[in-house]
Design a protein around this motif. Structure first.
Motif, PDB file in Angstrom:
ATOM      1  N   GLY A 195      35.851  38.647  48.543  1.00 10.78           N
ATOM      2  CA  GLY A 195      35.514  38.662  50.170  1.00 10.78           C
ATOM      3  C   GLY A 195      36.705  39.088  50.852  1.00 10.78           C
ATOM      4  N   PHE A 196      37.913  39.187  50.500  1.00 13.85           N
ATOM      5  CA  PHE A 196      38.976  39.603  51.128  1.00 13.85           C
ATOM      6  C   PHE A 196      39.412  41.058  50.985  1.00 13.85           C
ATOM      7  N   PHE A 197      38.675  41.759  49.981  1.00 17.17           N
ATOM      8  CA  PHE A 197      38.683  42.982  49.206  1.00 17.17           C
ATOM      9  C   PHE A 197      37.660  43.852  49.974  1.00 17.17           C
ATOM     10  N   TRP A 198      36.728  43.519  50.703  1.00 16.54           N
ATOM     11  CA  TRP A 198      35.813  44.291  51.409  1.00 16.54           C
ATOM     12  C   TRP A 198      36.485  45.195  52.101  1.00 16.54           C
ATOM     13  N   GLN A 199      35.853  46.492  52.251  1.00 20.33           N
ATOM     14  CA  GLN A 199      36.527  47.469  53.318  1.00 20.33           C
ATOM     15  C   GLN A 199      35.578  48.003  54.078  1.00 20.33           C
ATOM     16  N   ASN A 200      35.545  48.140  55.530  1.00 25.01           N
ATOM     17  CA  ASN A 200      34.873  48.463  56.480  1.00 25.01           C
ATOM     18  C   ASN A 200      33.306  47.952  56.176  1.00 25.01           C
ATOM     19  N   ASP A 201      32.978  46.981  55.893  1.00 22.72           N
ATOM     20  CA  ASP A 201      31.525  46.222  55.731  1.00 22.72           C
ATOM     21  C   ASP A 201      30.983  46.622  54.241  1.00 22.72           C
ATOM     22  N   THR A 202      31.797  47.371  53.514  1.00 18.82           N
ATOM     23  CA  THR A 202      31.401  47.702  52.255  1.00 18.82           C
ATOM     24  C   THR A 202      32.059  47.113  51.050  1.00 18.82           C
ATOM     25  N   GLN A 203      31.649  46.648  49.837  1.00 21.77           N
ATOM     26  CA  GLN A 203      32.092  46.569  48.552  1.00 21.77           C
ATOM     27  C   GLN A 203      33.011  47.567  48.075  1.00 21.77           C
ATOM     28  N   GLY A 204      34.253  47.410  47.855  1.00 23.92           N
ATOM     29  CA  GLY A 204      35.056  48.558  47.432  1.00 23.92           C
ATOM     30  C   GLY A 204      35.153  48.159  45.808  1.00 23.92           C
ATOM     31  N   ILE A 205      35.831  49.158  44.980  1.00 25.78           N
ATOM     32  CA  ILE A 205      35.997  49.037  43.607  1.00 25.78           C
ATOM     33  C   ILE A 205      36.686  47.685  43.401  1.00 25.78           C
ATOM     34  N   THR A 206      37.819  47.342  44.103  1.00 24.27           N
ATOM     35  CA  THR A 206      38.262  46.099  43.708  1.00 24.27           C
ATOM     36  C   THR A 206      37.752  44.769  43.890  1.00 24.27           C
ATOM     37  N   ALA A 207      36.538  44.854  45.043  1.00 23.68           N
ATOM     38  CA  ALA A 207      35.932  43.751  45.098  1.00 23.68           C
ATOM     39  C   ALA A 207      34.726  43.470  44.253  1.00 23.68           C
ATOM     40  N   GLY A 208      34.197  44.864  43.860  1.00 24.85           N
ATOM     41  CA  GLY A 208      33.191  44.789  42.671  1.00 24.85           C
ATOM     42  C   GLY A 208      33.661  44.535  41.486  1.00 24.85           C
ATOM     43  N   THR A 209      34.684  44.705  41.171  1.00 25.14           N
ATOM     44  CA  THR A 209      35.615  44.287  40.014  1.00 25.14           C
ATOM     45  C   THR A 209      35.534  42.745  39.836  1.00 25.14           C
ATOM     46  N   ILE A 210      36.184  42.027  41.026  1.00 24.75           N
ATOM     47  CA  ILE A 210      36.443  40.694  40.997  1.00 24.75           C
ATOM     48  C   ILE A 210      34.864  40.073  40.973  1.00 24.75           C
ATOM     49  N   ILE A 211      34.044  40.622  41.528  1.00 18.51           N
ATOM     50  CA  ILE A 211      32.553  39.916  41.474  1.00 18.51           C
ATOM     51  C   ILE A 211      32.003  39.866  40.118  1.00 18.51           C
ATOM     52  N   VAL A 212      32.227  40.945  39.524  1.00 17.40           N
ATOM     53  CA  VAL A 212      31.764  41.085  37.975  1.00 17.40           C
ATOM     54  C   VAL A 212      32.568  40.021  37.246  1.00 17.40           C
ATOM     55  N   LEU A 213      33.848  39.803  37.290  1.00  8.93           N
ATOM     56  CA  LEU A 213      34.253  38.822  36.732  1.00  8.93           C
ATOM     57  C   LEU A 213      34.143  37.593  37.077  1.00  8.93           C
ATOM     58  N   SER A 214      33.508  37.473  38.235  1.00 12.54           N
ATOM     59  CA  SER A 214      33.409  36.116  38.851  1.00 12.54           C
ATOM     60  C   SER A 214      31.882  35.673  38.392  1.00 12.54           C
ATOM     61  N   THR A 215      31.029  36.604  38.162  1.00 10.54           N
ATOM     62  CA  THR A 215      29.668  36.475  37.504  1.00 10.54           C
ATOM     63  C   THR A 215      29.608  36.218  36.115  1.00 10.54           C
ATOM     64  N   ALA A 216      30.780  36.808  35.313  1.00 11.25           N
ATOM     65  CA  ALA A 216      31.078  36.240  33.800  1.00 11.25           C
ATOM     66  C   ALA A 216      31.379  34.838  34.024  1.00 11.25           C
ATOM     67  N   CYS A 217      32.265  34.457  34.760  1.00 12.83           N
ATOM     68  CA  CYS A 217      32.672  32.906  34.789  1.00 12.83           C
ATOM     69  C   CYS A 217      31.584  32.284  35.091  1.00 12.83           C
ATOM     70  N   TRP A 218      30.924  32.593  35.862  1.00 11.82           N
ATOM     71  CA  TRP A 218      29.633  31.684  36.403  1.00 11.82           C
ATOM     72  C   TRP A 218      28.804  31.619  35.160  1.00 11.82           C
TER      73      TRP A 218
END
Length: 79
Positions: free
Chosen positions: A14-37
């Motif tokens: 959530g701290f890596f969102w840019q201008n109310d959109t999900q950037g590459i960094t936030a997307g990558t972290i969310i993919v890793l988060s989903t794998a952990c879940w």
């Protein structure tokens, strides 16, 4: 450990969102988060399998679909 790491990575993304959109960094972290879940939930369901096999038979596929398919539902909401 994975059931703690998954939400923590979601929070971090959530701290890596840019201008109310999900950037590459936030997307990558969310993919890793989903794998952990998924790793954590599969481990949890495996511990439940001996005591509640029918619950695991229904709950595990629903949890996997919710973790993997939930992101796709969110992205089509605004199109």
């Amino acid at each position: 450990m994975f059931l703690i790491l998954g939400p923590a990575l979601n929070l971090l993304a959530g701290f890596f969102w840019q201008n109310d959109t999900q950037g590459i960094t936030a997307g990558t972290i969310i993919v890793l988060s989903t794998a952990c879940w998924l790793i954590g939930l599969i481990g949890l369901f495996e511990r439940l399998r001996p005591t509640a096999p029918k619950y695991v038979a229904v709950g595990l596929p629903v949890a996997v679909f919710g973790a993997v398919g939930g992101g796709g539902l969110r992205s089509t909401e605004y199109s």
